[in-house]
Design a protein around this motif. Sequence first.
Motif, PDB file in Angstrom:
ATOM      1  N   ASP A  80       0.849  -1.186   0.000  1.00 18.84           N
ATOM      2  CA  ASP A  80       0.000   0.000   0.000  1.00 18.84           C
ATOM      3  C   ASP A  80       0.891   1.245   0.000  1.00 18.84           C
ATOM      4  O   ASP A  80       1.820   1.366   0.805  1.00 18.84           O
ATOM      5  CB  ASP A  80      -0.901   0.026   1.244  1.00 18.84           C
TER       6      ASP A  80
ATOM      7  N   GLY B 283      -1.235  -1.810  -4.332  1.00 21.87           N
ATOM      8  CA  GLY B 283      -1.233  -2.201  -2.924  1.00 21.87           C
ATOM      9  C   GLY B 283      -2.394  -3.121  -2.636  1.00 21.87           C
ATOM     10  O   GLY B 283      -3.441  -3.046  -3.295  1.00 21.87           O
ATOM     11  N   PRO B 284      -2.257  -4.037  -1.660  1.00 16.93           N
ATOM     12  CA  PRO B 284      -3.284  -5.066  -1.388  1.00 16.93           C
ATOM     13  C   PRO B 284      -4.674  -4.506  -1.141  1.00 16.93           C
ATOM     14  O   PRO B 284      -5.660  -5.023  -1.660  1.00 16.93           O
ATOM     15  CB  PRO B 284      -2.722  -5.776  -0.147  1.00 16.93           C
ATOM     16  N   ARG B 285      -4.777  -3.418  -0.338  1.00 18.70           N
ATOM     17  CA  ARG B 285      -6.112  -2.926   0.006  1.00 18.70           C
ATOM     18  C   ARG B 285      -6.832  -2.374  -1.226  1.00 18.70           C
ATOM     19  O   ARG B 285      -7.976  -2.716  -1.509  1.00 18.70           O
ATOM     20  CB  ARG B 285      -5.993  -1.844   1.081  1.00 18.70           C
ATOM     21  N   ASN B 286      -6.153  -1.529  -1.985  1.00 19.72           N
ATOM     22  CA  ASN B 286      -6.777  -0.939  -3.166  1.00 19.72           C
ATOM     23  C   ASN B 286      -6.985  -1.971  -4.276  1.00 19.72           C
ATOM     24  O   ASN B 286      -7.956  -1.899  -5.032  1.00 19.72           O
ATOM     25  CB  ASN B 286      -5.915   0.205  -3.693  1.00 19.72           C
TER      26      ASN B 286
ATOM     27  N   ARG C 295      -7.804  -5.068  -3.954  1.00 19.28           N
ATOM     28  CA  ARG C 295      -9.010  -5.876  -3.720  1.00 19.28           C
ATOM     29  C   ARG C 295     -10.256  -5.159  -4.224  1.00 19.28           C
ATOM     30  O   ARG C 295     -11.184  -5.796  -4.736  1.00 19.28           O
ATOM     31  CB  ARG C 295      -9.147  -6.190  -2.219  1.00 19.28           C
ATOM     32  N   ILE C 296     -10.291  -3.851  -4.084  1.00 16.92           N
ATOM     33  CA  ILE C 296     -11.453  -3.089  -4.576  1.00 16.92           C
ATOM     34  C   ILE C 296     -11.562  -3.237  -6.092  1.00 16.92           C
ATOM     35  O   ILE C 296     -12.639  -3.513  -6.632  1.00 16.92           O
ATOM     36  CB  ILE C 296     -11.311  -1.603  -4.190  1.00 16.92           C
TER      37      ILE C 296
ATOM     38  N   GLU D 230      -4.513  -9.231  -6.174  1.00 13.31           N
ATOM     39  CA  GLU D 230      -3.438  -8.328  -6.572  1.00 13.31           C
ATOM     40  C   GLU D 230      -3.072  -8.501  -8.053  1.00 13.31           C
ATOM     41  O   GLU D 230      -2.820  -7.521  -8.753  1.00 13.31           O
ATOM     42  CB  GLU D 230      -2.196  -8.555  -5.697  1.00 13.31           C
TER      43      GLU D 230
END
Length: 827
Positions: A331, A382-385, A387-388, A411
């Motif tokens: 991220d 980044g992992p969080r974004n 996934r969206i 990812e």
Amino acid sequence: MSDEEEWTEAPSASYLDSPFRGAARDTGRGPVDAHSEAVRELLAELYSDEMEEALSELLEETAALHAEHAAALVGASASEAAEQPVRERLEALADQAERYLEALAEAAGEADTRSLTEAELESVFESVAPPAPLGESPAFEQFFGALKNFAKKAVSGAVNLAKKGVQAVKTGVQAVAKVMPIGLILRQLRPIVQPLLTRVLKIGIGRLPAPIRPIATQLARQLLREAPMTEAEEAEDAEKPAAAGSHAPAAQALGAEPTPAALLSLELAGATAGLLLARDESEGEAWAAEAAQSLSGGAGEAYGQQSPAAEAEALAEARERFTEALSRLPDGGDPRPALEEFLPVVMAALPIVRKIIQIAGRQNVVGALSNLLAALIGKFTGPRNARILATAIADTGLKLLSLETAAEAPERLAASALAATAEDTVRQLAQLPAEELEDPVRLEVAAGKAFNVAAAANIPSTLLREDLEETEARGVKGMWVPLPRGAKGALRYKKYSRVFEAEVGAKQAATLRTGGGTPLATVLRDQFRVRAFPVRLKIHLYEAGAHTWARQIQAAEQRGAGRGGARLLALLPLTRQAADSLLGHPGLGMAQPPKVVKGRQLPRGVRLYGIELADRQPGSDPARAAGGGAEAPEQLRRPTEAQVTVDARAGQESLTIALHLAEEQAQEILRSAGTPPAVGPFLGALASALAESTATALLGGEGRNVRVFREAHEQPSHLSPADEGEEFVSSLPPRLREAIAEGLKRAAGQAFAQYFKGRVDEFVRALQDPRDGVTLVVTLPGAPLVGIVTGILGRRLPSRSEVARAIGALAAEPAAKVEVKAGRHRG
């Protein structure tokens, strides 16, 4: 400017001028002699448009089979591993072809070219049946038919040489007429079959780059005893621009670019001519070895890294490294280092960008673009974004196509979409004027616009601004998905994740056209057997990748039928008009679609649509599934079309129209005539088919339905008659096209009207033949109009009055000849 002034404007000399100079021209190598003239005539005689068409089908099938095998393999070597089964298949075809030629040679025995009558020669060829094709391959069957007729041409060419007593190649003494056993002639063809099919393999799988000068020209220059072109001459020839004043769009300029199959057919003619001209068996063997090396493309192996396959593999590897690098970013991670490695590989395939890099400096351009793109794609790294983005891709793209998503990490799924967006951004920039890319401020503005266009295609619409101007289909849940999924090789195409359904009426189907100009209504009737409108269709959307053949997309979709794929008999250009008419979303189409020509790879980025009957279910009964208005397609059929042949050779000046009526239309014409068939309604229905098909050949298509045969010394060695026909059609101003099409339609219609008075039974008998449809051939003596055609190819546009007089003479000609043939023929 008046029409008169427009038509008489003379374009400058074209770089398509034949390397074979006429006797009246100063070549710098002395005047044209009888030997050279005989060689030119032999080359023209040996060219086979039937072989060109068969090789085109073989190329498409080879490309599709290779892609199919590659899709089943994993790893960087998948393309190479997939080559082996395709190679073995073509080697088996070559073995069958060689054995067939040997059987013909044995049947001919020691009979020489002067002892057999034409009927006896025909009997020899009919006594040996071509071998059964390997598997279910229409392309193989078509190749054997073309090979049989090409062998006849070779024997005929030898007969003509014997009559003329031409000078044997590379000798300075006039030779006595050679009397060659027909068996020997046929055996001489055997050594060039394998190299020819090896070339088909290399072109089909993208392992062979195009040489600066076609091999057809190189072989012809040797036969004509002309000095080889120097490197400086080749470079100068390659850089000459298209002729000024041409009415063909400069960006397409395809009239000057022969199809791969046309080149192969011309090269086969050159190789065979050398065999026939050899003064003895040893010289023939030496020529065969040299021609085999040229035909197989052996010299092209030295260019390995420049081949289309090598370029595609280099880009695929770079794309894979970039995707992997993005998927590993934390991220807030910086994607610039990955972009700086990836972008130069994308740019390397774009000539205009390479030029800008040379002017502005590689580091400046790559650095500026990397900074701009890093800021734009950074919000999804980044992992969080990721996934969206991955969730939106799965819901908007993959699930709608029934593609599995569990195997792809979020990812990687997000990173692959960002890689496609970055790549398409650079390709969008490549279409801009050079000055916009040189200026940093203008580059920033252009890059933002290009990124918006790329994002609208590759990022789910749910994540884009609702007011984004570049949105292609507002309110539609869909996106372009790269395929095949999971493969780390080259991406063949993209498919839009939404499959549309549309009810198409008769007027709508008559308005929309294929790349060849054929109305969609004709495709639906002849290939899908649609007998009533409206008809409900499923519409699949595609975008071609680099070095992709149409058949590769069709084969991949066939494999995926039932899980997001489709059985497609035709791929049609997705213009703005088609996208608006069928889908209600013109933004999904192309404002100026590149030219799609059968026998060539698809232009990268061209958008196409494929159709299925909406009511047809897998495994159901075709007649019931079609809802009464249509039957499901059983096999690929050729739609109704007209082939126009212009023969400008001395003593043979004529125009021939071969109107192939597909089975469905031929039956429809007969039904309209009643029982028993009445001449009036029959001719009325026939006139309608003739008008539509003739207009398509000259007005609505790419020109591949027109062939031009000129005097041997005028026919360019690197262009087939079909290439010359394409050049002729693309050079015509629209109003001149219309005038010629109307004149041909009127003259052919009058000839048919005269012929079928009392002869409708001939049409009925031809239609009863098991072959597909009926071909009506009309040959019109027409020296004035033929002269206009050759004048246009010589870059002289006629006046309106000249065209009017030529058409008037054609329509008044009473000596038209009409033939009725079962099946499809080109004339």
